[in-house]
Design a protein around this motif. Structure first.
Motif, short mmCIF file in Angstrom:
data_model
loop_
_atom_site.label_atom_id
_atom_site.label_comp_id
_atom_site.label_asym_id
_atom_site.label_seq_id
_atom_site.Cartn_x
_atom_site.Cartn_y
_atom_site.Cartn_z
N ALA A 196 91.78 -51.87 18.75
CA ALA A 196 93.01 -51.10 18.56
C ALA A 196 93.38 -50.96 17.09
CB ALA A 196 94.16 -51.75 19.34
N ASN A 197 93.11 -52.00 16.29
CA ASN A 197 93.50 -51.96 14.87
C ASN A 197 92.38 -51.52 13.94
OD1 ASN A 197 96.30 -52.88 13.96
ND2 ASN A 197 95.86 -54.31 15.61
N LEU A 198 91.16 -51.48 14.43
CA LEU A 198 90.05 -51.12 13.54
C LEU A 198 90.20 -49.74 12.92
CD1 LEU A 198 87.47 -52.17 12.31
CD2 LEU A 198 86.21 -51.36 14.33
N PRO A 199 90.61 -48.70 13.68
CA PRO A 199 90.80 -47.38 13.05
C PRO A 199 91.81 -47.40 11.91
CG PRO A 199 90.76 -47.16 15.43
CD PRO A 199 90.83 -48.63 15.14
N MET A 200 92.90 -48.20 12.08
CA MET A 200 93.91 -48.26 11.03
C MET A 200 93.39 -49.03 9.81
SD MET A 200 96.79 -46.64 11.42
CE MET A 200 95.63 -45.30 11.75
N LEU A 201 92.61 -50.07 10.03
CA LEU A 201 92.01 -50.78 8.90
C LEU A 201 91.11 -49.86 8.10
CD1 LEU A 201 91.19 -54.18 10.62
CD2 LEU A 201 92.66 -53.90 8.62
N ARG A 202 90.44 -48.96 8.78
CA ARG A 202 89.54 -48.03 8.09
C ARG A 202 90.29 -46.92 7.36
NH1 ARG A 202 85.18 -48.06 13.09
NH2 ARG A 202 83.92 -49.80 12.31
N GLU A 203 91.63 -46.84 7.59
CA GLU A 203 92.45 -45.88 6.84
C GLU A 203 92.99 -46.47 5.54
OE1 GLU A 203 92.99 -42.71 7.37
OE2 GLU A 203 91.79 -42.65 9.20
N VAL A 204 92.71 -47.75 5.29
CA VAL A 204 93.12 -48.37 4.03
C VAL A 204 92.39 -47.66 2.88
CG1 VAL A 204 92.94 -50.48 2.66
CG2 VAL A 204 93.67 -50.60 5.04
N PRO A 205 93.07 -47.35 1.77
CA PRO A 205 92.40 -46.73 0.64
C PRO A 205 91.17 -47.53 0.19
CG PRO A 205 94.77 -46.68 0.31
CD PRO A 205 94.52 -47.50 1.55
N ASP A 206 90.13 -46.83 -0.14
CA ASP A 206 88.87 -47.46 -0.57
C ASP A 206 88.23 -48.30 0.53
OD1 ASP A 206 89.24 -46.39 -3.14
OD2 ASP A 206 90.44 -48.11 -3.74
N ALA A 207 88.56 -47.99 1.80
CA ALA A 207 87.99 -48.76 2.91
C ALA A 207 86.47 -48.65 2.97
CB ALA A 207 88.59 -48.30 4.24
#
Length: 427
Positions: free
Chosen positions: A6-17
């Protein structure tokens, strides 16, 4: 720790991910289901980390105990950045946290410990009904009860005594690692806190502590279902007037400084009573809220996970301001207020279709097809979560309309053949 889909897509939206690779360190089920053993979990995590063929640049987490406490324990061992274990425990042990808050502010309710070992436990002196009873440590409002008289007090104490060991016993293993102050001598982790009930608008202040400075990056409102203590939605940004927001920021900075957090995110929850123009601190969470990540992404253009990742990597954690697609955002809790089984749960393909048809929404289902609601872990004491629905929009009305469309599109059916259960009311 506890990385889930559930949170992985949002973690990948972090700048410079793209320059960061995220690895799951133990599953959420291992970390939160059943009575946990901190020692066993630490050993499991160390085996994974010791076997990793590469550099370990950061160890992070956004869940409550035991994740919140294991992160500083493992960070100290592996030389990564984190706030101290003591600062985390000062937040999570509700009684110790109140003692620390009292040193720098009077913006908190009357409180005291309930002696669960007494033949007939009673309310602590100076704490009046209505009040809340809760274990020293819990999450998702588990075993937290609002009581208005002695009969309800006795019933709540019985429930807490029966279930407190699941989290309280392993929490005592954490307390044993610290040099506790005299006021915490003999308190332990299996204690119950009583505090006078607060009223008004519930609000959360999110920020981070770094280099001795406390930064506030967002304030959110939390709205309950009518005549209920269960959340209907979180909404960002807050609609409270600026003078109130200044008070919230001021108290937050003082208590975070007193607790000694550094190199970590936090979320502090308050009540604001507009009739009395008074704020009261509810609790301090030694981590940002993963529940809010989508909302910050909708409004500011970056999820609040950004601050956690940057702090752990020793980089600038500043969050961009209002760079998102929408003016406002919300996380809705679609709840059911009676036990039963849920049917016609949409498939992942069905959910993708709904998200595509309604712009600015994301849906996370909680129960599985046919699952009895009371079997789902981590529910509060008065309702069952069915789905988390995130919405971004141009106005509060826009958010409401998108939520209603999502609930209708889910088309869930509930089987209420089991008698009893919680009060049957669905708003």
């Amino acid at each position: 720790m506890g990385l889930e889909q559930a949170n992985l897509p949002m973690l990948r939206e972090v700048p410079d991910a793209r320059s960061v690779r995220f690895h799951q360190l133990l599953s959420l089920e291992e970390l939160q289901v059943g009575e946990v053993s901190v020692d066993d979990l630490e050993k499991k995590a160390r085996r994974v980390l010791d076997a990793f063929d590469g550099d370990i640049d950061a160890i992070v987490g956004y869940w409550d105990f035991p994740v919140s406490t294991l992160v500083p324990i493992l960070s100290e061992r592996y030389g990564t950045r984190s706030t101290s274990l003591e600062s985390v425990v000062k937040c999570e042990h509700k009684y110790w946290s109140r003692l620390e808050q009292r040193k720098v502010t009077d913006r908190h309710p009357a409180f005291g410990m309930v002696d669960l070992t007494a033949d007939t436990p009673g309310p602590p002196e100076g704490v009046n009904f209505p009040m809340w009873l809760k274990p020293a440590l819990s999450y998702s409002s588990e075993l937290a009860f609002g009581v208005k008289d002695r009969a309800e007090f006795d019933a709540a104490v019985a429930d807490i005594k029966e279930g407190i060991a699941r989290v309280g016993r392993p929490f005592e293993d954490i307390l044993a690692r610290l040099d506790l102050p005299p006021e915490m001598a003999g308190v332990g982790g299996q204690v119950c806190l009583a505090e006078e009930a607060m009223s008004g608008i519930q609000v959360a202040v999110e920020g981070y502590a770094s280099g001795g400075e406390v930064t506030i990056y967002g304030v959110l409102d939390s709205i309950n279902y009518p005549d209920s203590s269960s959340f209907l939605r979180h909404q960002y940004p807050s609609t409270l007037p600026e003078p109130v927001l200044r008070q919230l920021r001021d108290v937050t900075k003082r208590v975070i400084g007193q607790i000694g957090m550094d190199g970590a995110t936090f979320s502090v929850e308050f009540f604001y009573d507009p009739q009395e123009d008074e704020i009261n601190l509810l609790e301090i969470n030694p981590r940002h809220s993963q529940s809010h990540a989508e909302m910050f992404h909708y409004v500011d253009g970056v999820p609040n996970h950004h601050c956690m990742v940057r702090l752990a990597l020793g980089e600038d954690p500043a969050l961009p301001y209002r760079g998102g697609t929408y003016a406002v955002a919300a996380k809705w809790y679609y709840r059911w207020f009676a036990d039963g089984a849920v049917h016609d749960v949409p498939t992942p393909e069905d959910i993708v279709r709904v998200e595509r048809e309604i712009p600015g929404v994301r849906i996370d289902m909680v129960p599985d097809e046919g699952q009895r609601l009371s079997a789902a872990p981590g529910q509060d004491s008065y309702s069952y979560e069915i789905a988390h629905i995130f919405t971004g929009g141009d106005s509060e009305q826009d958010l409401r309309e998108k939520f209603d469309r999502c609930v209708a599109a889910l088309g869930l059916v509930f089987d209420r053949t089991t008698p009893g259960g919680r009060q049957e009311k669905n708003a």
